[in-house]
Scaffold this motif. Sequence first.
Motif, PDB file in Angstrom:
ATOM      1  N   GLU A 193       0.816  -1.209   0.000  1.00 30.25           N
ATOM      2  CA  GLU A 193       0.000   0.000   0.000  1.00 30.25           C
ATOM      3  C   GLU A 193       0.853   1.264   0.000  1.00 30.25           C
ATOM      4  O   GLU A 193       0.358   2.347  -0.330  1.00 30.25           O
ATOM      5  CB  GLU A 193      -0.941  -0.015   1.200  1.00 30.25           C
ATOM      6  N   VAL A 194       2.097   1.156   0.405  1.00 27.20           N
ATOM      7  CA  VAL A 194       3.074   2.241   0.288  1.00 27.20           C
ATOM      8  C   VAL A 194       4.354   1.664  -0.285  1.00 27.20           C
ATOM      9  O   VAL A 194       4.617   0.467  -0.155  1.00 27.20           O
ATOM     10  CB  VAL A 194       3.365   2.931   1.648  1.00 27.20           C
ATOM     11  N   ASP A 195       5.132   2.509  -0.941  1.00 23.62           N
ATOM     12  CA  ASP A 195       6.379   2.039  -1.547  1.00 23.62           C
ATOM     13  C   ASP A 195       7.510   1.932  -0.536  1.00 23.62           C
ATOM     14  O   ASP A 195       8.419   1.115  -0.709  1.00 23.62           O
ATOM     15  CB  ASP A 195       6.812   2.988  -2.669  1.00 23.62           C
ATOM     16  N   ARG A 196       7.444   2.736   0.514  1.00 25.11           N
ATOM     17  CA  ARG A 196       8.546   2.721   1.477  1.00 25.11           C
ATOM     18  C   ARG A 196       8.125   3.328   2.800  1.00 25.11           C
ATOM     19  O   ARG A 196       7.084   3.979   2.914  1.00 25.11           O
ATOM     20  CB  ARG A 196       9.750   3.485   0.925  1.00 25.11           C
ATOM     21  N   ASP A 256      15.843  -6.204   7.019  1.00 28.99           N
ATOM     22  CA  ASP A 256      17.178  -5.895   6.518  1.00 28.99           C
ATOM     23  C   ASP A 256      17.182  -5.741   4.999  1.00 28.99           C
ATOM     24  O   ASP A 256      17.887  -4.879   4.455  1.00 28.99           O
ATOM     25  CB  ASP A 256      18.170  -6.991   6.939  1.00 28.99           C
ATOM     26  N   TYR A 257      16.381  -6.550   4.314  1.00 27.22           N
ATOM     27  CA  TYR A 257      16.280  -6.431   2.853  1.00 27.22           C
ATOM     28  C   TYR A 257      15.680  -5.085   2.467  1.00 27.22           C
ATOM     29  O   TYR A 257      16.166  -4.410   1.565  1.00 27.22           O
ATOM     30  CB  TYR A 257      15.428  -7.565   2.291  1.00 27.22           C
ATOM     31  N   PHE A 258      14.599  -4.701   3.140  1.00 34.13           N
ATOM     32  CA  PHE A 258      13.956  -3.426   2.838  1.00 34.13           C
ATOM     33  C   PHE A 258      14.899  -2.255   3.131  1.00 34.13           C
ATOM     34  O   PHE A 258      14.898  -1.249   2.414  1.00 34.13           O
ATOM     35  CB  PHE A 258      12.667  -3.271   3.648  1.00 34.13           C
ATOM     36  N   VAL A 259      15.694  -2.371   4.182  1.00 30.30           N
ATOM     37  CA  VAL A 259      16.656  -1.305   4.502  1.00 30.30           C
ATOM     38  C   VAL A 259      17.713  -1.201   3.402  1.00 30.30           C
ATOM     39  O   VAL A 259      18.023  -0.106   2.912  1.00 30.30           O
ATOM     40  CB  VAL A 259      17.314  -1.562   5.877  1.00 30.30           C
ATOM     41  N   LYS A 260      18.264  -2.349   2.999  1.00 33.28           N
ATOM     42  CA  LYS A 260      19.312  -2.343   1.971  1.00 33.28           C
ATOM     43  C   LYS A 260      18.800  -1.857   0.622  1.00 33.28           C
ATOM     44  O   LYS A 260      19.537  -1.224  -0.142  1.00 33.28           O
ATOM     45  CB  LYS A 260      19.902  -3.749   1.827  1.00 33.28           C
ATOM     46  N   SER A 261      17.532  -2.138   0.322  1.00 37.78           N
ATOM     47  CA  SER A 261      16.959  -1.738  -0.961  1.00 37.78           C
ATOM     48  C   SER A 261      16.400  -0.316  -0.931  1.00 37.78           C
ATOM     49  O   SER A 261      15.871   0.161  -1.936  1.00 37.78           O
ATOM     50  CB  SER A 261      15.863  -2.724  -1.380  1.00 37.78           C
ATOM     51  N   GLY A 262      16.481   0.345   0.228  1.00 39.05           N
ATOM     52  CA  GLY A 262      16.010   1.717   0.333  1.00 39.05           C
ATOM     53  C   GLY A 262      14.518   1.860   0.560  1.00 39.05           C
ATOM     54  O   GLY A 262      13.996   2.978   0.546  1.00 39.05           O
ATOM     55  N   ILE A 281      12.999   0.938   3.358  1.00 40.97           N
ATOM     56  CA  ILE A 281      12.927   1.460   4.716  1.00 40.97           C
ATOM     57  C   ILE A 281      14.131   2.379   4.867  1.00 40.97           C
ATOM     58  O   ILE A 281      15.274   1.939   4.754  1.00 40.97           O
ATOM     59  CB  ILE A 281      12.952   0.350   5.781  1.00 40.97           C
ATOM     60  N   GLU A 282      13.864   3.636   5.092  1.00 40.66           N
ATOM     61  CA  GLU A 282      14.934   4.632   5.061  1.00 40.66           C
ATOM     62  C   GLU A 282      14.866   5.510   6.306  1.00 40.66           C
ATOM     63  O   GLU A 282      13.803   5.991   6.689  1.00 40.66           O
ATOM     64  CB  GLU A 282      14.807   5.499   3.812  1.00 40.66           C
ATOM     65  N   ALA A 283      16.001   5.713   6.925  1.00 37.64           N
ATOM     66  CA  ALA A 283      16.111   6.629   8.053  1.00 37.64           C
ATOM     67  C   ALA A 283      16.802   7.902   7.575  1.00 37.64           C
ATOM     68  O   ALA A 283      17.920   7.853   7.048  1.00 37.64           O
ATOM     69  CB  ALA A 283      16.909   5.993   9.193  1.00 37.64           C
ATOM     70  N   ILE A 284      16.131   9.035   7.753  1.00 33.24           N
ATOM     71  CA  ILE A 284      16.671  10.314   7.290  1.00 33.24           C
ATOM     72  C   ILE A 284      16.824  11.241   8.493  1.00 33.24           C
ATOM     73  O   ILE A 284      15.823  11.585   9.134  1.00 33.24           O
ATOM     74  CB  ILE A 284      15.751  10.972   6.245  1.00 33.24           C
ATOM     75  N   PRO A 285      18.031  11.653   8.820  1.00 29.01           N
ATOM     76  CA  PRO A 285      18.190  12.628   9.902  1.00 29.01           C
ATOM     77  C   PRO A 285      17.430  13.916   9.589  1.00 29.01           C
ATOM     78  O   PRO A 285      17.375  14.361   8.442  1.00 29.01           O
ATOM     79  CB  PRO A 285      19.707  12.874   9.933  1.00 29.01           C
ATOM     80  N   LEU A 286      16.849  14.494  10.610  1.00 25.89           N
ATOM     81  CA  LEU A 286      16.063  15.710  10.418  1.00 25.89           C
ATOM     82  C   LEU A 286      16.891  16.819   9.786  1.00 25.89           C
ATOM     83  O   LEU A 286      16.379  17.635   9.016  1.00 25.89           O
ATOM     84  CB  LEU A 286      15.501  16.164  11.768  1.00 25.89           C
ATOM     85  N   ALA A 287      18.187  16.819  10.071  1.00 28.32           N
ATOM     86  CA  ALA A 287      19.066  17.860   9.529  1.00 28.32           C
ATOM     87  C   ALA A 287      19.236  17.763   8.021  1.00 28.32           C
ATOM     88  O   ALA A 287      19.699  18.703   7.390  1.00 28.32           O
ATOM     89  CB  ALA A 287      20.442  17.777  10.207  1.00 28.32           C
ATOM     90  N   PHE A 288      18.851  16.620   7.423  1.00 28.57           N
ATOM     91  CA  PHE A 288      19.026  16.409   5.988  1.00 28.57           C
ATOM     92  C   PHE A 288      17.694  16.404   5.243  1.00 28.57           C
ATOM     93  O   PHE A 288      17.606  15.909   4.120  1.00 28.57           O
ATOM     94  CB  PHE A 288      19.763  15.090   5.741  1.00 28.57           C
TER      95      PHE A 288
END
Length: 247
Positions: free
Chosen positions: A91-94, A140-146, A148-155
Motif C-alpha cells: 500500500e506504500v512504496d517505502r 534488513d532487505y527493505f533497509v538495503k533496498s532503500g 525502509i529509510e532513516a533520514i536525519p532531520l538535519a538532511f
Amino acid sequence: MARKQQQKVPALNRNRRQQVQAENDPRFRQDEPRPIHPKRNTAPLIAQTAKQKQYIAAIQNFDVTFGLGPAGTGKSYVATMIAADMLDRGEVDRIIITRPAVESQEEFGFLPGELADKYEPYLAPIKEILYERLGKGATDYFVKSGRIEAIPLAFMRGRTFRDAFVIFDEAQNATPGQMKLFLTRIGDNCKVVIDGDAAQSDIPNSGLVDAANRVSHIPCVRVITFDRSDVVRSGFVSEVLAAYASD
C-alpha cells in the motif's frame, strides 16, 4: 606383510585442530553472543486502550496524525506496526523514519562510520518493532533496498515524501522551525505520524505542540492526546509518571 605404521599426529597440531573445530562450532562460541530477535508477530493489531483505538483509526483514515502524550502509551509501536503492514501489503512504496538527533546537536561528523552508521542509534527503537512485525530478514532487505529509510532531520531540506509512510519519532525534540521544515516535505499519497511527549523535551523551545495546534484545523489532520491512564508498557511506568507529575 608388515602393516603400515600409522603416522602419529603431533600433540600440538592435534590440540590446535581441536581448538579450531571448537571455535567454528556455534555451541562453543560463548565469546560472541548471537543477537536474539523476536519471532515475527503476524497477529492483527488490537488496541489495548480506548485512546489507542482512536489512534489506530486516525492513522488509518487521516493523512497526518499527531500522537501526543507520555511514554509507554504505544505511540511509536502502533505507528510502526501499521507502517510495516502497509509496506508488506504494497500500500506504500517505502517507510521513512526520522527523529531529531539532539544528543549530537544534529552534527554527525565526529561519530565513526558512514551516515547510516551514525544514525543507527536513533533508528534502533523503531527497527526492533520492524523486526517484530516483518522479521529480521525482510526488514534488513527493505533497509538495503532503500524501502525502509532513516533520514536525519538535519538532511530533510529539499526532500519530498511521496508514496510513503513517514514516522517522525520523538518529535518533542524538534524546534518550531524544524517542525515547519518537516511538514512542508509531505507530498502526494503520503501517510504521516508525528509522535512525542512534550513533557520530555530535551530542548527549551519544542515545536511539537505548537505545530499540532497550528494545523489541527486542516481536514486531513488528526490529533490524539494520551494521558497516564493510557500507559500500557507496565504498571511501574504509570507509577513513575505519577511520581513525577507534581514537578
